[in-house]
Design a protein around this motif. Sequence first.
Motif, mmCIF file in Angstrom:
data_model
loop_
_atom_site.group_PDB
_atom_site.id
_atom_site.type_symbol
_atom_site.label_atom_id
_atom_site.label_comp_id
_atom_site.label_asym_id
_atom_site.label_seq_id
_atom_site.Cartn_x
_atom_site.Cartn_y
_atom_site.Cartn_z
ATOM 1 N N ALA A 35 45.987 112.279 -16.495
ATOM 2 C CA ALA A 35 46.902 111.249 -16.716
ATOM 3 C C ALA A 35 46.719 110.697 -18.019
ATOM 4 O O ALA A 35 48.524 110.996 -17.985
ATOM 5 N N ARG A 36 46.465 110.712 -19.242
ATOM 6 C CA ARG A 36 47.096 111.313 -20.265
ATOM 7 C C ARG A 36 48.157 112.978 -20.427
ATOM 8 O O ARG A 36 49.340 111.749 -20.943
ATOM 9 N N ALA A 37 47.791 113.308 -19.812
ATOM 10 C CA ALA A 37 48.959 114.368 -19.667
ATOM 11 C C ALA A 37 49.924 114.197 -19.701
ATOM 12 O O ALA A 37 51.370 114.089 -20.149
ATOM 13 N N ALA A 38 49.611 113.871 -17.898
ATOM 14 C CA ALA A 38 51.334 112.812 -17.606
ATOM 15 C C ALA A 38 52.145 112.159 -17.542
ATOM 16 O O ALA A 38 53.149 112.086 -17.696
ATOM 17 N N VAL A 39 51.566 111.043 -18.401
ATOM 18 C CA VAL A 39 52.223 109.537 -19.287
ATOM 19 C C VAL A 39 53.054 110.870 -20.338
ATOM 20 O O VAL A 39 53.959 110.060 -20.644
ATOM 21 N N ARG A 40 52.433 111.356 -21.384
ATOM 22 C CA ARG A 40 52.923 112.666 -22.424
ATOM 23 C C ARG A 40 54.389 112.734 -21.247
ATOM 24 O O ARG A 40 55.023 113.390 -22.728
ATOM 25 N N ALA A 89 52.630 121.517 -19.917
ATOM 26 C CA ALA A 89 51.764 122.242 -19.555
ATOM 27 C C ALA A 89 50.280 121.895 -20.091
ATOM 28 O O ALA A 89 49.102 122.734 -19.447
ATOM 29 N N ALA A 90 50.081 120.850 -20.484
ATOM 30 C CA ALA A 90 48.433 119.947 -19.968
ATOM 31 C C ALA A 90 48.499 119.306 -18.998
ATOM 32 O O ALA A 90 47.461 119.926 -18.283
ATOM 33 N N VAL A 91 49.154 118.942 -18.009
ATOM 34 C CA VAL A 91 48.628 119.039 -17.768
ATOM 35 C C VAL A 91 49.014 120.470 -16.134
ATOM 36 O O VAL A 91 47.866 119.618 -15.516
ATOM 37 N N GLN A 92 49.221 121.148 -16.285
ATOM 38 C CA GLN A 92 48.383 122.139 -15.310
ATOM 39 C C GLN A 92 47.889 123.136 -15.996
ATOM 40 O O GLN A 92 46.714 123.284 -14.699
ATOM 41 N N LEU A 144 46.800 110.355 -9.108
ATOM 42 C CA LEU A 144 48.274 109.744 -7.974
ATOM 43 C C LEU A 144 48.341 108.509 -7.639
ATOM 44 O O LEU A 144 49.293 107.807 -7.653
ATOM 45 N N ARG A 145 46.877 108.218 -7.579
ATOM 46 C CA ARG A 145 47.465 106.740 -6.719
ATOM 47 C C ARG A 145 47.580 105.513 -7.695
ATOM 48 O O ARG A 145 48.189 105.364 -7.807
ATOM 49 N N ALA A 146 46.691 106.004 -8.642
ATOM 50 C CA ALA A 146 46.988 104.882 -10.499
ATOM 51 C C ALA A 146 48.699 105.326 -10.486
ATOM 52 O O ALA A 146 49.032 104.312 -10.979
ATOM 53 N N VAL A 147 48.908 106.468 -10.602
ATOM 54 C CA VAL A 147 50.444 106.411 -11.100
ATOM 55 C C VAL A 147 51.278 105.671 -10.586
ATOM 56 O O VAL A 147 52.449 105.349 -10.828
ATOM 57 N N GLY A 148 51.268 106.294 -8.426
ATOM 58 C CA GLY A 148 52.131 105.109 -7.819
ATOM 59 C C GLY A 148 51.042 103.663 -8.272
ATOM 60 O O GLY A 148 52.475 102.577 -8.182
ATOM 61 N N ARG A 154 59.648 102.100 -13.492
ATOM 62 C CA ARG A 154 58.523 102.607 -14.756
ATOM 63 C C ARG A 154 58.007 103.788 -13.873
ATOM 64 O O ARG A 154 57.049 103.410 -13.344
ATOM 65 N N TYR A 155 57.864 105.050 -14.304
ATOM 66 C CA TYR A 155 56.430 105.989 -14.364
ATOM 67 C C TYR A 155 57.076 106.573 -13.114
ATOM 68 O O TYR A 155 56.552 106.901 -12.897
ATOM 69 N N VAL A 156 58.622 106.396 -12.792
ATOM 70 C CA VAL A 156 58.927 107.752 -11.289
ATOM 71 C C VAL A 156 58.742 109.022 -12.010
ATOM 72 O O VAL A 156 58.446 109.402 -11.412
ATOM 73 N N GLU A 157 59.138 108.978 -13.274
ATOM 74 C CA GLU A 157 59.383 110.276 -14.067
ATOM 75 C C GLU A 157 57.945 110.800 -14.284
ATOM 76 O O GLU A 157 57.258 112.462 -13.777
ATOM 77 N N VAL A 158 56.930 110.486 -14.210
ATOM 78 C CA VAL A 158 54.908 110.933 -14.491
ATOM 79 C C VAL A 158 54.764 111.056 -12.790
ATOM 80 O O VAL A 158 54.433 112.495 -12.770
ATOM 81 N N GLU A 159 55.406 109.805 -12.268
ATOM 82 C CA GLU A 159 54.839 110.373 -10.754
ATOM 83 C C GLU A 159 55.315 111.712 -9.950
ATOM 84 O O GLU A 159 54.556 112.942 -9.790
ATOM 85 N N HIS A 160 56.850 111.817 -10.060
ATOM 86 C CA HIS A 160 57.436 113.257 -10.123
ATOM 87 C C HIS A 160 56.746 114.996 -10.897
ATOM 88 O O HIS A 160 56.346 115.522 -9.799
ATOM 89 N N LEU A 161 56.641 114.664 -11.996
ATOM 90 C CA LEU A 161 56.114 115.694 -12.539
ATOM 91 C C LEU A 161 54.392 115.435 -11.580
ATOM 92 O O LEU A 161 54.394 117.228 -11.796
#
Length: 349
Positions: free
Chosen positions: A148-153, A157-160, A184-188, A197-204
């Motif tokens: 989650a931290r990597a996705a929000v940032r 590379a860290a997500v992968q 994914l559920r938390a981002v949703g 907000r956070y649409v870009e995080v969910e897509h990534l």
Amino acid sequence: MEVSAHADTESTDVGVTTGFLARKLGVSPTTLRSWDRRYGLGPAVRPDGRHRRWSHGDVEMVQEMCRLTASGVPPAEAARAAKEHARTADTAAPGPTPGPAPTAAPAPADEHSPAARARAAVSATAQVSHSGTGLPLGDVRQECRGLARAAVRLDAAAVQRQLTAVLEAYGPAVAWEEVMMPTLRAVGRKWETSGDRYVEVEHLLSWHIAATLRHSYVRASSSAARPDSSPVLLACLPGEQHTLPIEALTAVLAERGVPALMLGGAVPAEALLASVRRTGPSAVVLWSQSRSTASLALARHVAATRWGMRGARTRSAVLLCGPGWGRSGEAGLLRPTGLRDALRMLPAR
């Protein structure tokens, strides 16, 4: 401000700017300033009247902070470990000048090292609901927090790295149910309650999860299943685009040597029925995310479709997967509650 052409080769004696370091690490300058203000992770030398410059040692300290937080360590614990790591490096015996810190995952740390103690602190507080990301994670595995931290940032590379490590450590079933899906559920949920907000995080996050699951499928199916086995056919109903849950199931089937025929999102009814007749699947998994795409009439039609040689024609088991189907069952159709339940319901091979 533009970075000069020679910025990448700038000497550590001169140091790098906050903006350059932020781009190098894949974080925002605001994040670096926040870490400095909250945890003291800033440049050791601050020239008067000039922009702050980060030395080689400063950079290594912040790289360690990024690595630890991406692996699920809470920021405060990671900061303490990163500073102790920097102090240890400063007092180490002189030797050849080290090169830049590696971007790949480092070798396992000694159990008494600062990083190891920080990870132990995460394990001891694994049930704390606050994630440090602003996402409503709840009681989850520590890997969810790092992901989650990597996705929000938006640190792709860290997500992968996180997803690959989780998949290799636990396999696709556990990785999906206990790390990927909860994150994914938390981002949703955050997306729904924060005014888009956070649409870009969910897509990534979704894109990298899909890529990781497909890579797992390709790797497992290259050694795959018996050619004489009937496949499991997986498809989203017409109008349904949410494919990730059945991509996870496809990866698990490949890992177990079960042939799978994945048709993807929004499969037209005619194409679905034609595929059943042509391939003779042992089971058909139909995914519906919302009630608007669930079609019992189509599911019944699939279940009634016969295939095989004349005189020995048979039918496929049909599994109704996803929240769109509701909780009620349907005679002759299977209604699993999740991935593991679906695996139990699939015909024995």
